[in-house]
Scaffold this active site. Structure first.
Site, PDB file in Angstrom:
ATOM      1  N   GLY A  46       5.682  -4.549  -4.013  1.00 15.45           N
ATOM      2  CA  GLY A  46       6.891  -4.261  -4.764  1.00 15.45           C
ATOM      3  C   GLY A  46       7.972  -5.272  -4.463  1.00 15.45           C
ATOM      4  O   GLY A  46       7.966  -5.898  -3.396  1.00 15.45           O
ATOM      5  N   GLN A  51      16.411  -8.686  -3.954  1.00 14.39           N
ATOM      6  CA  GLN A  51      15.634  -9.504  -3.017  1.00 14.39           C
ATOM      7  C   GLN A  51      15.502 -10.945  -3.491  1.00 14.39           C
ATOM      8  O   GLN A  51      15.153 -11.826  -2.700  1.00 14.39           O
ATOM      9  CB  GLN A  51      14.228  -8.911  -2.813  1.00 14.39           C
ATOM     10  N   CYS A  88       8.394  -4.834   4.245  1.00 17.15           N
ATOM     11  CA  CYS A  88       9.260  -5.327   3.177  1.00 17.15           C
ATOM     12  C   CYS A  88       9.205  -6.848   3.162  1.00 17.15           C
ATOM     13  O   CYS A  88       9.215  -7.477   4.224  1.00 17.15           O
ATOM     14  CB  CYS A  88      10.695  -4.863   3.444  1.00 17.15           C
ATOM     15  N   LEU A  89       9.145  -7.429   1.967  1.00 12.88           N
ATOM     16  CA  LEU A  89       9.071  -8.885   1.870  1.00 12.88           C
ATOM     17  C   LEU A  89      10.333  -9.554   2.419  1.00 12.88           C
ATOM     18  O   LEU A  89      10.307 -10.730   2.749  1.00 12.88           O
ATOM     19  CB  LEU A  89       8.847  -9.307   0.415  1.00 12.88           C
ATOM     20  N   HIS A 130      11.066   3.067  -1.868  1.00  8.85           N
ATOM     21  CA  HIS A 130      11.495   1.851  -1.157  1.00  8.85           C
ATOM     22  C   HIS A 130      12.280   0.927  -2.097  1.00  8.85           C
ATOM     23  O   HIS A 130      13.337   0.419  -1.737  1.00  8.85           O
ATOM     24  CB  HIS A 130      10.244   1.149  -0.608  1.00  8.85           C
ATOM     25  N   GLU A 131      11.756   0.742  -3.309  1.00 10.25           N
ATOM     26  CA  GLU A 131      12.404  -0.192  -4.242  1.00 10.25           C
ATOM     27  C   GLU A 131      13.710   0.384  -4.796  1.00 10.25           C
ATOM     28  O   GLU A 131      14.689  -0.352  -4.967  1.00 10.25           O
ATOM     29  CB  GLU A 131      11.455  -0.564  -5.382  1.00 10.25           C
ATOM     30  N   HIS A 134      16.416  -0.277  -2.437  1.00 14.51           N
ATOM     31  CA  HIS A 134      16.951  -1.645  -2.529  1.00 14.51           C
ATOM     32  C   HIS A 134      18.079  -1.729  -3.558  1.00 14.51           C
ATOM     33  O   HIS A 134      19.055  -2.444  -3.351  1.00 14.51           O
ATOM     34  CB  HIS A 134      15.851  -2.631  -2.944  1.00 14.51           C
TER      35      HIS A 134
HETATM   36 ZN    ZN Z   1      11.646  -4.082   0.450  1.00 14.10          ZN
END
Ligand code: ZN
Length: 158
Positions: A46, A51, A88-89, A130-131, A134
């Site tokens: 995701g 991000q 998380c990226l 999670h997204e 963000h």
């Molecule tokens: Zn993330």
């Protein structure tokens, strides 16, 4: 299409609340395509627009069933609980243990600005939560039960 630079934890962009998308412009289309490419390039499940430094409410998710684009996503219903590893990226090389709902039902708009109501469980439910976090400027690192751990990479990673 282009792979965009993923903002890392500590970047102020990741703490800001994102704005709703009112219409699909060529720029938004390009953003969506770039986000998919960036997510796949980084082997993520995701990615949210902040991000890549864009404060708009759009996320892409792929938990192994193909890419899903969610515009202005909003939770409608949650049930149950799952506690497990999350990464998380924007926090490379780390993971934490986070509790999330086992089931989510949510609304969103797709790439054609059509309203959809979707539901899912397990990893998909975790990714959606999670997204959406963000988009509110929140990161999972604030929700871990015992802080961050280092990922032990398998041999063919990287
Ligand atoms: Zn993330």
């Amino acid at each position: 299409m282009a792979v965009r630079n993923i903002r890392q934890i500590g970047d102020g962009m990741l703490k800001k609340k994102c704005r709703e998308i009112k219409e699909i412009t060529p720029r938004i289309k390009e953003l969506i395509e770039d986000m998919k490419e960036t997510m796949y390039e980084a082997n993520g499940v995701g990615l949210a627009a902040p991000q890549v430094g864009v404060l708009k409410r759009v996320v892409v998710i792929d938990v192994g069933e193909g890419p899903l684009v969610l515009i202005n996503p909003r939770l409608l219903e949650t049930a149950g609980e799952q506690t497990g590893e999350e990464g998380c990226l924007s926090v490379p090389g780390k993971y934490g243990i986070v509790s999330r709902p086992m089931y989510v039902k949510f609304e969103a708009w797709n790439e054609n600005m059509e309203h959809v109501v979707l539901e899912g469980e397990e990893l998909f439910a975790r990714a959606v939560c999670h997204e959406i976090d963000h988009l509110e400027g929140q990161m999972y690192v604030e929700k871990t039960v015992d802080g961050l751990h280092d990922v032990e990479y398998e041999e063919d990673d990287e």
